[in-house]
Design a protein around this motif. Structure first.
Motif, PDB file in Angstrom:
ATOM      1  N   ARG A  54      37.467  38.800  34.789  1.00 13.15           N
ATOM      2  CA  ARG A  54      36.743  39.818  35.552  1.00 13.15           C
ATOM      3  C   ARG A  54      35.263  39.782  35.218  1.00 13.15           C
ATOM      4  NH1 ARG A  54      39.093  44.189  37.791  1.00 13.15           N
ATOM      5  NH2 ARG A  54      37.007  44.348  38.708  1.00 13.15           N
ATOM      6  N   TYR A  92      33.198  33.150  47.607  1.00 10.58           N
ATOM      7  CA  TYR A  92      31.903  33.702  47.988  1.00 10.58           C
ATOM      8  C   TYR A  92      31.082  33.978  46.739  1.00 10.58           C
ATOM      9  CZ  TYR A  92      33.740  34.792  52.679  1.00 10.58           C
ATOM     10  OH  TYR A  92      34.268  34.735  53.940  1.00 10.58           O
ATOM     11  N   GLN A 113      28.131  36.622  45.593  1.00  9.64           N
ATOM     12  CA  GLN A 113      27.407  37.829  46.003  1.00  9.64           C
ATOM     13  C   GLN A 113      26.372  38.181  44.944  1.00  9.64           C
ATOM     14  OE1 GLN A 113      29.716  41.420  46.608  1.00  9.64           O
ATOM     15  NE2 GLN A 113      28.169  42.274  47.976  1.00  9.64           N
ATOM     16  N   GLY A 143      24.681  40.660  50.736  1.00  9.58           N
ATOM     17  CA  GLY A 143      26.050  40.460  51.191  1.00  9.58           C
ATOM     18  C   GLY A 143      26.599  39.168  50.611  1.00  9.58           C
ATOM     19  N   PRO A 144      27.925  39.012  50.611  1.00  2.43           N
ATOM     20  CA  PRO A 144      28.518  37.778  50.084  1.00  2.43           C
ATOM     21  C   PRO A 144      28.112  36.554  50.891  1.00  2.43           C
ATOM     22  CG  PRO A 144      30.170  39.512  50.333  1.00  2.43           C
ATOM     23  CD  PRO A 144      28.947  39.979  51.049  1.00  2.43           C
ATOM     24  N   LEU A 202      29.258  32.623  51.743  1.00  3.10           N
ATOM     25  CA  LEU A 202      30.373  31.693  51.638  1.00  3.10           C
ATOM     26  C   LEU A 202      29.955  30.427  50.911  1.00  3.10           C
ATOM     27  CD1 LEU A 202      33.309  30.930  52.475  1.00  3.10           C
ATOM     28  CD2 LEU A 202      32.311  29.863  54.510  1.00  3.10           C
ATOM     29  N   LEU A 249      33.462  36.102  44.479  1.00  2.00           N
ATOM     30  CA  LEU A 249      34.610  36.701  45.161  1.00  2.00           C
ATOM     31  C   LEU A 249      35.505  35.621  45.741  1.00  2.00           C
ATOM     32  CD1 LEU A 249      32.628  39.438  47.082  1.00  2.00           C
ATOM     33  CD2 LEU A 249      34.335  39.909  45.335  1.00  2.00           C
ATOM     34  N   GLU A 260      43.234  36.135  60.892  1.00  3.31           N
ATOM     35  CA  GLU A 260      41.790  36.367  60.936  1.00  3.31           C
ATOM     36  C   GLU A 260      41.275  37.150  59.733  1.00  3.31           C
ATOM     37  OE1 GLU A 260      43.375  35.790  65.021  1.00  3.31           O
ATOM     38  OE2 GLU A 260      43.837  37.221  63.419  1.00  3.31           O
ATOM     39  N   ALA A 261      41.936  38.241  59.366  1.00  4.01           N
ATOM     40  CA  ALA A 261      41.404  39.127  58.334  1.00  4.01           C
ATOM     41  C   ALA A 261      41.461  38.487  56.961  1.00  4.01           C
ATOM     42  CB  ALA A 261      42.173  40.443  58.326  1.00  4.01           C
ATOM     43  N   GLN A 262      40.354  38.605  56.235  1.00  6.34           N
ATOM     44  CA  GLN A 262      40.293  38.087  54.878  1.00  6.34           C
ATOM     45  C   GLN A 262      40.550  39.228  53.899  1.00  6.34           C
ATOM     46  OE1 GLN A 262      36.774  35.722  54.028  1.00  6.34           O
ATOM     47  NE2 GLN A 262      36.499  35.310  56.200  1.00  6.34           N
ATOM     48  N   PHE A 300      40.243  40.339  49.916  1.00  8.07           N
ATOM     49  CA  PHE A 300      39.424  39.932  48.785  1.00  8.07           C
ATOM     50  C   PHE A 300      40.025  40.337  47.450  1.00  8.07           C
ATOM     51  CE2 PHE A 300      35.427  38.345  50.520  1.00  8.07           C
ATOM     52  CZ  PHE A 300      35.610  38.627  51.857  1.00  8.07           C
ATOM     53  N   GLY A 301      39.736  39.515  46.438  1.00 12.10           N
ATOM     54  CA  GLY A 301      40.062  39.870  45.075  1.00 12.10           C
ATOM     55  C   GLY A 301      38.984  40.767  44.491  1.00 12.10           C
ATOM     56  N   PRO A 302      39.153  41.205  43.245  1.00  8.02           N
ATOM     57  CA  PRO A 302      38.186  42.113  42.613  1.00  8.02           C
ATOM     58  C   PRO A 302      36.881  41.431  42.225  1.00  8.02           C
ATOM     59  CG  PRO A 302      39.882  41.510  41.060  1.00  8.02           C
ATOM     60  CD  PRO A 302      40.296  40.927  42.368  1.00  8.02           C
ATOM     61  N   GLY A 303      36.884  40.104  42.193  1.00 11.32           N
ATOM     62  CA  GLY A 303      35.660  39.388  41.852  1.00 11.32           C
ATOM     63  C   GLY A 303      35.518  39.110  40.370  1.00 11.32           C
ATOM     64  N   ARG A 341      32.427  38.875  37.672  1.00 13.90           N
ATOM     65  CA  ARG A 341      30.998  39.150  37.495  1.00 13.90           C
ATOM     66  C   ARG A 341      30.455  38.209  36.437  1.00 13.90           C
ATOM     67  NH1 ARG A 341      28.216  43.336  39.373  1.00 13.90           N
ATOM     68  NH2 ARG A 341      30.184  44.297  39.995  1.00 13.90           N
TER      69      ARG A 341
END
Lengths: 111, 113
Positions: A9, A35, A37, A42-43, A45, A91, A98-100, A102-105, A107
């Motif tokens: 994380r 991604y 960010q 914004g993120p 790609l 991310l 279609e819909a992506q 996302f994971g928590p990312g 940092r």
């Protein structure tokens, strides 16, 4: 349904070191995205996989970034060597249609 | 240059007030998505719009797509503190070599109880 999992994380490294991030997408999702960010933006790609093949990596800095998705499931994103400007949230997302989702990312802070 | 522009950049509203966030593209849109992000968390998918004139609602959030204007709006009715966060639009945008997915600049929403 379990969501997209990412680890670690948080990560703090010094510049010129290497780092790797891991992503486990939602089961059955063929498409996986990474991604970047940067704070306040914004993120962006970095790379898109369809199963284990690369669909789009046009914005991936290939001199230092690499990604793979062996067996078309989990994926790893590596930075080698890291620069200060790589500090960001990374991310991972997966999609079935279609819909992506996302994971928590992860940092990343590069000192 | 930014492919998707959002406005406003930030918004502070009193609980119970209505608000609207806009997302505008300089190029043809092929599918428009709205996400919400809270600090330290990943993006949460809200809804997807595909056709011009399409409108979708989920609880107190409504999104519309104006294909001719290449614009989408997200409207929150009777805002609550739980609506606070960063709202991002995302879209498949036509490039010379095909479509690519872009995110907007984001709108930070604060709801004051």
């Amino acid at each position: 349904e379990a969501g997209v999992a990412q680890s670690p994380r948080y990560k703090i490294i010094e510049k010129r070191q290497s780092v790797a991030f891991w992503c486990n997408p939602i089961s059955g999702h063929a498409t996986l995205y990474w991604y970047q960010q940067i704070l306040g933006q914004g993120p962006k790609l970095l790379i898109q996989f369809q199963n284990n093949g690369v669909v789009d990596d046009s914005q991936l800095p290939k001199d230092r970034f690499s990604a793979e998705r062996l067996k078309g499931v989990d994926s790893t994103l590596k930075i080698q060597p890291a620069k200060l400007e790589d500090s960001a949230v990374y991310l991972c997302a997966s999609s079935l249609r279609e819909a992506q989702y996302f994971g928590p990312g992860t940092r990343l802070l590069v000192l | 240059s930014q492919e998707l522009e959002q406005s406003p950049q930030s918004l502070i509203v009193q609980e119970g007030k209505n608000l609207t966030i806009n997302c505008t593209s300089s190029k043809t849109l092929y599918g428009l998505y709205w996400y919400k992000q809270k600090y330290g968390e990943g993006l949460i998918f809200l809804m997807m719009l595909q056709k011009g004139g399409e409108e979708k609602s989920h609880e107190k959030i409504t999104a519309k797509l104006d294909e001719k204007k290449q614009q989408s709006s997200l409207h929150i009715t009777a805002s609550q503190p739980s609506h606070a966060g960063i709202y991002l639009c995302g879209a498949d945008i036509s490039r010379g070599t095909g479509n690519q997915f872009y995110f907007g600049t984001g709108t930070s929403l604060t709801v004051i109880p």
